[in-house]
Every structure is written in structure tokens, then in C-alpha cells.
Design a protein around this motif. Sequence first.
Motif, PDB file in Angstrom:
ATOM      1  N   TYR A 474     -23.746 162.654  84.372  1.00  0.00           N
ATOM      2  CA  TYR A 474     -23.794 161.783  85.203  1.00  0.00           C
ATOM      3  C   TYR A 474     -25.140 160.761  85.056  1.00  0.00           C
ATOM      4  O   TYR A 474     -26.219 161.220  84.789  1.00  0.00           O
ATOM      5  CB  TYR A 474     -24.104 162.393  86.643  1.00  0.00           C
ATOM      6  CG  TYR A 474     -22.846 163.230  87.206  1.00  0.00           C
ATOM      7  CD1 TYR A 474     -21.689 162.699  87.261  1.00  0.00           C
ATOM      8  CD2 TYR A 474     -22.961 164.609  86.975  1.00  0.00           C
ATOM      9  CE1 TYR A 474     -20.570 163.543  87.627  1.00  0.00           C
ATOM     10  CE2 TYR A 474     -21.955 165.530  87.212  1.00  0.00           C
ATOM     11  CZ  TYR A 474     -20.600 164.821  87.541  1.00  0.00           C
ATOM     12  OH  TYR A 474     -19.712 165.899  87.715  1.00  0.00           O
ATOM     13  N   VAL A 475     -24.943 159.479  85.178  1.00  0.00           N
ATOM     14  CA  VAL A 475     -26.294 158.565  85.325  1.00  0.00           C
ATOM     15  C   VAL A 475     -25.937 157.823  86.505  1.00  0.00           C
ATOM     16  O   VAL A 475     -25.135 157.282  87.099  1.00  0.00           O
ATOM     17  CB  VAL A 475     -25.914 157.483  84.167  1.00  0.00           C
ATOM     18  CG1 VAL A 475     -27.129 156.501  84.024  1.00  0.00           C
ATOM     19  CG2 VAL A 475     -25.772 158.235  82.905  1.00  0.00           C
ATOM     20  N   ILE A 476     -27.315 158.067  87.321  1.00  0.00           N
ATOM     21  CA  ILE A 476     -27.256 157.394  88.640  1.00  0.00           C
ATOM     22  C   ILE A 476     -28.429 156.098  88.715  1.00  0.00           C
ATOM     23  O   ILE A 476     -29.842 156.549  88.193  1.00  0.00           O
ATOM     24  CB  ILE A 476     -27.741 158.491  89.517  1.00  0.00           C
ATOM     25  CG1 ILE A 476     -26.573 159.436  89.579  1.00  0.00           C
ATOM     26  CG2 ILE A 476     -28.026 158.109  90.956  1.00  0.00           C
ATOM     27  CD1 ILE A 476     -27.116 160.658  90.370  1.00  0.00           C
ATOM     28  N   THR A 477     -28.134 155.057  88.992  1.00  0.00           N
ATOM     29  CA  THR A 477     -29.114 153.973  89.211  1.00  0.00           C
ATOM     30  C   THR A 477     -29.315 153.918  90.560  1.00  0.00           C
ATOM     31  O   THR A 477     -28.471 154.329  91.628  1.00  0.00           O
ATOM     32  CB  THR A 477     -28.500 152.634  88.809  1.00  0.00           C
ATOM     33  OG1 THR A 477     -27.277 152.377  89.251  1.00  0.00           O
ATOM     34  CG2 THR A 477     -28.293 152.758  87.167  1.00  0.00           C
ATOM     35  N   VAL A 478     -30.300 153.158  90.967  1.00  0.00           N
ATOM     36  CA  VAL A 478     -30.837 153.259  92.447  1.00  0.00           C
ATOM     37  C   VAL A 478     -30.960 152.082  92.984  1.00  0.00           C
ATOM     38  O   VAL A 478     -31.609 151.066  92.425  1.00  0.00           O
ATOM     39  CB  VAL A 478     -32.099 154.233  92.631  1.00  0.00           C
ATOM     40  CG1 VAL A 478     -32.811 154.345  93.863  1.00  0.00           C
ATOM     41  CG2 VAL A 478     -32.208 155.784  91.773  1.00  0.00           C
ATOM     42  N   GLN A 479     -30.559 151.799  94.137  1.00  0.00           N
ATOM     43  CA  GLN A 479     -30.972 150.838  95.025  1.00  0.00           C
ATOM     44  C   GLN A 479     -32.405 150.497  95.276  1.00  0.00           C
ATOM     45  O   GLN A 479     -33.084 151.396  95.749  1.00  0.00           O
ATOM     46  CB  GLN A 479     -30.166 150.661  96.163  1.00  0.00           C
ATOM     47  CG  GLN A 479     -30.633 149.727  97.157  1.00  0.00           C
ATOM     48  CD  GLN A 479     -29.948 148.304  97.022  1.00  0.00           C
ATOM     49  OE1 GLN A 479     -28.636 148.176  96.996  1.00  0.00           O
ATOM     50  NE2 GLN A 479     -30.622 147.224  96.570  1.00  0.00           N
ATOM     51  N   THR A 480     -33.153 149.425  94.871  1.00  0.00           N
ATOM     52  CA  THR A 480     -34.421 149.223  95.103  1.00  0.00           C
ATOM     53  C   THR A 480     -34.616 147.812  95.687  1.00  0.00           C
ATOM     54  O   THR A 480     -33.570 147.210  95.944  1.00  0.00           O
ATOM     55  CB  THR A 480     -35.265 149.260  93.744  1.00  0.00           C
ATOM     56  OG1 THR A 480     -34.887 147.882  93.159  1.00  0.00           O
ATOM     57  CG2 THR A 480     -35.143 150.419  93.039  1.00  0.00           C
ATOM     58  N   MET A 481     -35.762 147.446  96.344  1.00  0.00           N
ATOM     59  CA  MET A 481     -35.886 146.100  96.987  1.00  0.00           C
ATOM     60  C   MET A 481     -35.643 144.937  95.990  1.00  0.00           C
ATOM     61  O   MET A 481     -35.268 143.870  96.482  1.00  0.00           O
ATOM     62  CB  MET A 481     -37.224 145.931  97.724  1.00  0.00           C
ATOM     63  CG  MET A 481     -37.463 147.112  99.003  1.00  0.00           C
ATOM     64  SD  MET A 481     -39.061 146.688  99.704  1.00  0.00           S
ATOM     65  CE  MET A 481     -38.883 145.043 100.222  1.00  0.00           C
ATOM     66  N   PHE A 482     -35.506 145.387  94.725  1.00  0.00           N
ATOM     67  CA  PHE A 482     -35.428 144.197  93.753  1.00  0.00           C
ATOM     68  C   PHE A 482     -34.245 144.183  92.967  1.00  0.00           C
ATOM     69  O   PHE A 482     -33.908 143.166  92.363  1.00  0.00           O
ATOM     70  CB  PHE A 482     -36.491 144.237  92.644  1.00  0.00           C
ATOM     71  CG  PHE A 482     -38.034 144.066  93.690  1.00  0.00           C
ATOM     72  CD1 PHE A 482     -38.549 142.915  93.834  1.00  0.00           C
ATOM     73  CD2 PHE A 482     -38.832 145.202  93.659  1.00  0.00           C
ATOM     74  CE1 PHE A 482     -39.711 142.930  94.732  1.00  0.00           C
ATOM     75  CE2 PHE A 482     -39.941 145.298  94.493  1.00  0.00           C
ATOM     76  CZ  PHE A 482     -40.432 144.044  95.124  1.00  0.00           C
ATOM     77  N   GLU A 483     -33.547 145.214  92.872  1.00  0.00           N
ATOM     78  CA  GLU A 483     -32.506 145.730  92.145  1.00  0.00           C
ATOM     79  C   GLU A 483     -31.406 146.015  92.715  1.00  0.00           C
ATOM     80  O   GLU A 483     -31.431 147.247  93.523  1.00  0.00           O
ATOM     81  CB  GLU A 483     -32.822 146.411  90.820  1.00  0.00           C
ATOM     82  CG  GLU A 483     -33.753 145.928  90.056  1.00  0.00           C
ATOM     83  CD  GLU A 483     -34.930 147.036  89.566  1.00  0.00           C
ATOM     84  OE1 GLU A 483     -34.545 148.013  89.598  1.00  0.00           O
ATOM     85  OE2 GLU A 483     -35.844 146.739  89.057  1.00  0.00           O
ATOM     86  N   GLY A 484     -30.011 145.588  92.496  1.00  0.00           N
ATOM     87  CA  GLY A 484     -28.857 146.204  93.207  1.00  0.00           C
ATOM     88  C   GLY A 484     -27.871 146.896  92.329  1.00  0.00           C
ATOM     89  O   GLY A 484     -28.159 146.819  90.982  1.00  0.00           O
ATOM     90  N   ALA A 485     -26.836 146.793  92.902  1.00  0.00           N
ATOM     91  CA  ALA A 485     -25.703 147.570  92.085  1.00  0.00           C
ATOM     92  C   ALA A 485     -25.072 146.543  90.921  1.00  0.00           C
ATOM     93  O   ALA A 485     -24.532 146.993  89.987  1.00  0.00           O
ATOM     94  CB  ALA A 485     -24.464 147.856  92.878  1.00  0.00           C
ATOM     95  N   LEU A 486     -25.071 145.146  91.185  1.00  0.00           N
ATOM     96  CA  LEU A 486     -24.653 144.080  90.356  1.00  0.00           C
ATOM     97  C   LEU A 486     -25.533 144.141  89.085  1.00  0.00           C
ATOM     98  O   LEU A 486     -24.936 144.277  87.743  1.00  0.00           O
ATOM     99  CB  LEU A 486     -24.580 143.004  90.772  1.00  0.00           C
ATOM    100  CG  LEU A 486     -23.839 141.856  90.190  1.00  0.00           C
ATOM    101  CD1 LEU A 486     -22.592 142.425  90.192  1.00  0.00           C
ATOM    102  CD2 LEU A 486     -24.035 140.297  90.714  1.00  0.00           C
ATOM    103  N   VAL A 487     -27.021 144.304  89.028  1.00  0.00           N
ATOM    104  CA  VAL A 487     -27.567 144.547  87.643  1.00  0.00           C
ATOM    105  C   VAL A 487     -27.334 145.806  86.971  1.00  0.00           C
ATOM    106  O   VAL A 487     -27.320 145.825  85.867  1.00  0.00           O
ATOM    107  CB  VAL A 487     -29.174 144.318  88.193  1.00  0.00           C
ATOM    108  CG1 VAL A 487     -30.024 144.557  87.006  1.00  0.00           C
ATOM    109  CG2 VAL A 487     -29.498 143.004  88.716  1.00  0.00           C
ATOM    110  N   ALA A 488     -27.159 146.680  87.936  1.00  0.00           N
ATOM    111  CA  ALA A 488     -27.005 148.097  87.356  1.00  0.00           C
ATOM    112  C   ALA A 488     -25.517 148.103  86.267  1.00  0.00           C
ATOM    113  O   ALA A 488     -25.647 148.578  85.426  1.00  0.00           O
ATOM    114  CB  ALA A 488     -26.911 149.059  88.284  1.00  0.00           C
TER     115      ALA A 488
END
Length: 972
Positions: A474-488
Motif C-alpha cells: 500500500y502506498v498512501i499519499t496525503v492531502q496537504t494544504m499545498f498538494e491534493g489527489a490530482l498531483v499524487a
Amino acid sequence: MNTNKLDFNRLFPHKLDDFQQEAIKYLDENKSVVVTAPTGSGKTLIGEYAIYRALNQGKRVFYTTPLKALSNQKFRDFQEKFGQTLLAETNTYAEIGLITGDTLINPNAPIIVMTTEIFRNMLYSTPIGEVGTSIQNVQTVVLDECHYISDPGRGTVWEESIIYCPSNVQLVALSATIGNPEDLCRWINNVRDAHFQQGVKSECMLVNSDFRPVPLKFYFSHAKGLYSLFNEKNQKLNTQLKPFLGTNKRGKFHHKDCPSIKTIVQQLSSDNMLPAIYVIFSRKGCDQAVESLSYFNLVTLEESRKILLYLLYFLMIENLELQGKIVEFAKKEHEIAYNKIISFIANNDRAGEELVDYLIEKPLFKERLLRFLADHSELVRSSQIEPLTRGIAAHHAGILPAWKELVERLFELGLVKIVFATATLSAGINMPARTTVISALKKRGDDGHRFLTPSEFMQIAGRAGRRGMDKVGYVITVQTMFEGALVASKLAKAPPEPLRSQFTPSYGMVLNLLQKHTIDEAKDLLELSFAEYLAQLQLAPQEDAINTYTTELSKLDIMLAGYNSRDLANYEKLKERKKQEKKVLKLFQRNWIQARQRAIMPYLETLQPGAILNLCREYKKNAYSIQGVFIAHIPNGNQKFLLCLGKDNNWYIASFADVIDINGGRIPPHFVENIDIPDIKQVVIGLFDYGDDHTLNVSQLITEYEQEYAPPSEDIILQQQTIAQIEDSIVNNPLDKVEKIGQILKNNRKRQLLKQELTRIQTQYQRGKSHSSYYWQEFLALIEILREFDALDGYTPTPLGEAAAVIRGENELWLALALTSQHLGFLQPHHLAGVITALISEPARFDTWVGYQPSPEILEALGILRDEEVNYNPQESLGEIRRRLNQAQKHHDITIPVLLERDMIGLSEAWCLGETWEEISKNTTMDEGDIVRVLRRTIDVLVQIPQIPRIDNNLVTTAKEAVQKMKRFPVL
């Protein structure tokens, strides 16, 4: 060695994957291979087969890695896998050797693990030490982590190793997935076809695989839950994530949508995704993440017992000095506890299990024992032990190597469930996990924050999925104030970027080549670099880039018409200076607050109700900053806390460490004596309840009765004045009144960068088109400087040049000039250690503090203090030599650092004088891992001194003594 005893089926018990079989087939045909495959796919097995094959043919193998830590790990792994003949004196197997800058074990073994730099040095035929080995009878060289050819600091060593390696030696280049594997393979064959290579050529074949034994599944963590990043077919963004794609006018996401570390760990735990590596791109962030999970327990009772047993062995068994202190500690405890500890130290059967049982039964004694061990051990900080017993740890370069190895071992055993690590963990360390969490998709680089490259992203992500244990990683990317799901989603789907050459000539390269080759042969060698090869491939793309950049520059020139570029740059420097000066002010304020806290600490135990306090809990859990009135002490176990009513009419529970000042004023007791105190069911530091109308009257009295607080220090006042002056300069600058000046500055920066890039590409294009050597002018410039300092006579190295050729460092000429300058022969070992540290240390961060001041003898030797002797000649001082070398390098456009930094000198001097690790750590703000690194780098240069030809005998003796004094735990 009896190679017939090697059991192939034991070495490779699983069915081999197709790419592994293909690579092995080529090896059996005596061909070289470039193997590119995802992280964790089993590339190492191919290197191990090359070892197996060479051993069974009575040949030798060199296994090279980019890092000492990775070499040490491979050495341990191969001891277990290939070892047969145990050597009692070293407790190692005779079949495996290790050579790094400061370690030499079994150098004549058939299998030698080494750093790539050591291999390059062997090919130079310049001994760095008594290595006792050569390229003779070597059938295969394994270049592990070969993608390091793109590393700015190490890439040149890899290219040199491939260029200088005889073409009949089989190369096994193992690399993570890259974008241009064909280029790498063709270049190696191009090198091996070169006219100066002798013998039968081992042709290089490409084995390029995207096979991953444990497939990856990508997820996205949002405050509202954990979502699959892609749809079921794993092609497009999950439609459930589309509502989260919107940003505000500034392009930022809302803070409430960003999950906390607690939330993410809860998601992992509830979805059975542990163990996990949680990557955070800062050491401080990793440590704070561990602190934020103070109430999380991720292990079972049995797992906690095992961790505790490992901890006790780690802290107690091999530390004889600490054992004596533990015995004294145990004497003050119950007789049973004393007997259990004595039995454990004696290593009696089942003593470990019995001590653990006792500690589980007696949690208060367990807490006292662990605290004692942490306070008296050089291995660990107290803040690291308790979280480890709950399955939580940090792993980064600021932590001592021994503790990191324990964390790695416990994680590998599945006892540590989550490790908060910096990206350095991805550099070959064997720590497979079920899940990797990537906390942010941007990291700080030399030019500010930038997005991760696709290769960096996949290097981290690829650690997910344990072969033979997990069906999916499993690889989990995280919602931050500067990056969202699209960039991930874009990064997860992006192809890897191509390898780039970082080939850079150095003084050592020039001198070593000219010792063995004519100037024309040296030029031929340079033209074989990977950079030259790629340059010829890039002519057409470079033409396109020149046209694109020229068009963009024209647009920017139109947009910035009417603005002077230099004025814009100067204005921006003012803004940047203000930012830096504010950081310095913050440091002064922190030091002043700490001094105030130490001064008022004795008075907090006896505070009377009505005292007015300045409370501050910034950068901690439940942060707040406010003035408040003290109401009562709250006992909690063996600690006391302060109950305060804030100016905002809220109730606060404060620790003693939260009080930064006691005001001279106080509210009369009759106002606070009858105040209704809220019910405190659990002591939790921070805001815990709201006031009412009655307390409002009291909270308003704070302003009426409070007096001026203690004035800030002179440093703070002066720094505030400096900032005010800078702010005046900014306000009075005409550009400060320009609308949208921020965008204008951004465009100007872009214009300058584009100009630099356009110039660079145009130069490359012209060089490539004319077939002139990519680095020949730089090589010739280095020759001119070496001649200017009498290190070369024509093209022949002088005694100084021969000395510089032996030395391995960032600037070999500078080190040789210093070591042969006659200024160091009279020094004591601790003085020499300090001098070497000054010559090799990078400039420290602005907020680094070291409590040890350099000795006058060191400063005089370095030319920082004037020697008052009659025969003192300023022209011969190291300071003057450094000035002349800097001047010569600037004249020839050479940017190799000429280091002379005094900040770290005292550390090496104190350590060489026998200062304890505890005292060393107390007397600097540096992380322990950084201290170790400074001291080890110093030792690395000291051990080279005896190998320098015609060096002063006194200096040789002193260097050996210094090494002996400095090689002690935990630096050793």
C-alpha cells in the motif's frame, strides 16, 4: 575456499522471476549486464548469483555500494549467506571482506564488499591504505544502486569506475527503474570498445523489467477518510476524490481537509496496513510525529515483551561501563530486582525473559530502569525509548547509527509498527514494509521547495509490499494544504526520468590520470564520460530548447519593461535579509526565554494564588500563548502542574516548562480565593475548560494589575533595531509601492534562471556540435591551478602533486597544501584533529551552537590567529594560502570549495581529549548523528595521512595517535 559446499538451492530457494533468469543466462555467457527493475523486485539476487558463479570458478568478486552504511549491511548479509570459515580473532568469515574509508576486514577474501569510491581508488593504483588487494583474479564487479550515477556528490566516482575498469571484467550494474536504461547500457559498451581497453571484452546486455513481485495499490488520505487513489481499473482518478480537488483563491486546500498524523495512523491500524514507513522530509518533523502519538500503542503485550528484551540487551549487555552503574542503581532497589538485573548482566539462561516478566509486573520499576538507562547510555535519547516499546520510532541522519540499526532490526522483525523516516531511508537500507506513507509531494532542495521526481516518488513507494508476506503493498499519499489527489495521481503514473551524468573533474582526477597517462590519453578518457555520450544524443532536443527559452525570455522582457533587473534583485535581497534576520531574532528570543525559565524555575513550586504568569507553549502539543493568573497547584503522580485562568477567560493547565516569566504584579488574594475551580478529571496540558461570568471579572483584572515584564536582552533589542532598519529600507524603496510586486519579482527570478539555462544549453550545444570535450576546458583550468601551486611540473606531478593524488577529499589540492605546509607537524593529536575538521567541514547552519572553543594553537596553525614568533611569515600562513587558492579558482571559474570552518573545531578537539559522549552532546545543538558524521569524516582524513608520500614523520605519528583516541564508541 571449498566452493562445492555452497548450496545453490539454499541461496535461491524460490522460483526465479523471468528477468532474474534472463540476467543469469547472460552472466553464464560471460557477459556483463545492466539490470533495471523496481525497488524490492529482487535485483540483489542477480548480484548474489554472480558471487556464487565466481566462487565456484575459483575467482574473486568485488561488490560495490554507494554508501558505507549499505556496504556494512551487505557485509553482514554475505557473512550469513556465503560464510564458511570462521576466524576466531575477528569473529568474521574468511570468505568475505570489507573495505571502506575507515574499515579493513579480510582484504584478501574472495568476496570483497566496498564503497564504489574505494574501487575507483584501486583503479587509480593509488593506495588509500594497506588494502592488500587488487583487480587481479577478479571475475566480476557488482555495482549496486547504479542509479547513483545521477547523484551530484557521487556520480563522478561511478563513471570513473566504469571507464577505468578493464573490459574483460564482468560488470553487474544493478539500478532502480530509470528512463533511459538503453543509454546506460550502450554507453558502457561504448567505453569497453575504446582503443585503450585491453583483453577480451565482456559485452554488456540490458535486462529491463517493470515486474514487481508484490503489486502496489495507491491510496489517498483525507480528513474524511482513506480512499483508493485510482478507480478499479487503476487508470483514472477515483471519482470519490473529485469533490476534494477544489482550492481557495490562493491555490491552497483548506486546513480542515488535511488529516493529522494521528488520523492517518488510525486509518492504517484499522485497515490492517501496518507495519508502515511514514516518510517526512525533515528530522524535526519525524521526531514531532513520534511525540504526537504519545497515547498510541500499536503492539500486543507479547510484542512489547520482545521489544523490551531487545532493548535491555542493546543497552546493558555490551556496555561494561554502564553495567557498573546499573549494579549501583539496582542495589538501591528491592533485592529481587537486584538479583534479576545481576543475573541478566551475567547472561544466565532465561535471565532476560525473567527480567522482562518482572518489569511487566512492576511498571513503576520498569519506568525507573528505562529512564536510568536512557540518562546514562551513550546510545539513545530518553525520548526514543518509551515510544519504541509501543512500536513507534524515528529514523533519520540525526540519530546515532547504533540506534538506527536497532530500529531497522525491530522493524524487520515486525515488532516496530511505524517508522517516521526522512527520504534518506530509501538509499538501499533493507526495511520492507506493508505500507509506505508519503507525507508531502514536495521537498526542500537547493533552490527552495520542489516536487519529488517520479524516480524519487517510486523509490519511496517501492518499499511497500513484503515479498512472501503481503499480497499487495500500500502506498498512501496525503492531502496537504499545498498538494491534493490530482498531483499524487500524476506522480504515481509518471514514467521515471532518465539518468543524468554528474561527471566533474577534480584535482585528484587530474593528478591520478597524469600519473598513468599522457595528456592526449587523459583527453580521450574525458571524452568517454557518460556526459559526453549523452551530449551527442541531445543536439536536436537542445535546438528545440533554445528556441523555446528564447521565446519565453522575449515574453518576460515585455512584461518586465520599465523595471531594472538589478533594482528588482536588490529589493528582493532586502526582503530575504529581513526574513533571515527575523530567524536570528527568534533564536535570540528562544535563548533569552530559556535563561528566564531557568531563573524562575525555583519559584514555581511556591507560587501563591494571584501571581501573574506569562505562559507559552508554542510548537508543542495543545499549543497556546497567553498571560494568566495562577490559581492553584495540581498534583499528578510525582509531578505538579499549574492551574491558571487566562486573559481570554479560559482555564489552562500549564507545566513548569510552559511558564516563561513571572510578572512583578499580582492580583490581591481576596479576588481569587473564592473562585470556582472546574472539575479536573484528567490532567491534560493546555486549554481544558471555558470560564463564566464570575471568572470573567477576575481575568479582566490581569491587565489592571500586571506590570512590565523583564526587559529583553541587549542582543534582542539590537536585532529588533536591525530589522526595523531593514524594514525602513524596504518601505522607502520605490518598488515597495508597486502593485503586484510579488509577481514581478517572481517573473524577474524566472527571467534570470531562464537566461542562465539558455546560456548553459547554448554552450552545451556548441560544444556538442564541434565535438569538443565537454569538460576539457575545466580539466585544463585545473592543470593551470596545479602548476601555479607547484603541484605539476608541465604534465608531471611534483611531490606536492603526488601527495594530493593520494588524498581523497572534496578539494585534494587544498588538503595537500595544508598537510605539507610545515604548520601542522608540531601539533598535539587533539589539535591536529581540530585542524582537519576545520579543513573539511561545510559551513554550519546559522543556528548551530558548539560550546567548545578552539584552542589558540589550532587557530594559529590555521592562520586565523597570528603566531607571535619572530620568524612568522604571513605569506606562508594557511589563511593566505587559502586566499590565493580561492583567487586562482575564481580566475579559472572553478567552484570546488576551499573549506576553513571554525564552528566544529572544538567538537573534534574535545572528543580527541577524551570528553564523554554525554558531555559532547550537551555542548552543541547539533543532532547526535551529525556529530558522529563530523567526527568520522575527520577520522577518514586522519587515517590517510600516513599514506601520503614524504609527509612529516611527526605528523604521521600525531595522526595515528589522534585516530586511536577518536575511534571509540559511538563514533567507532
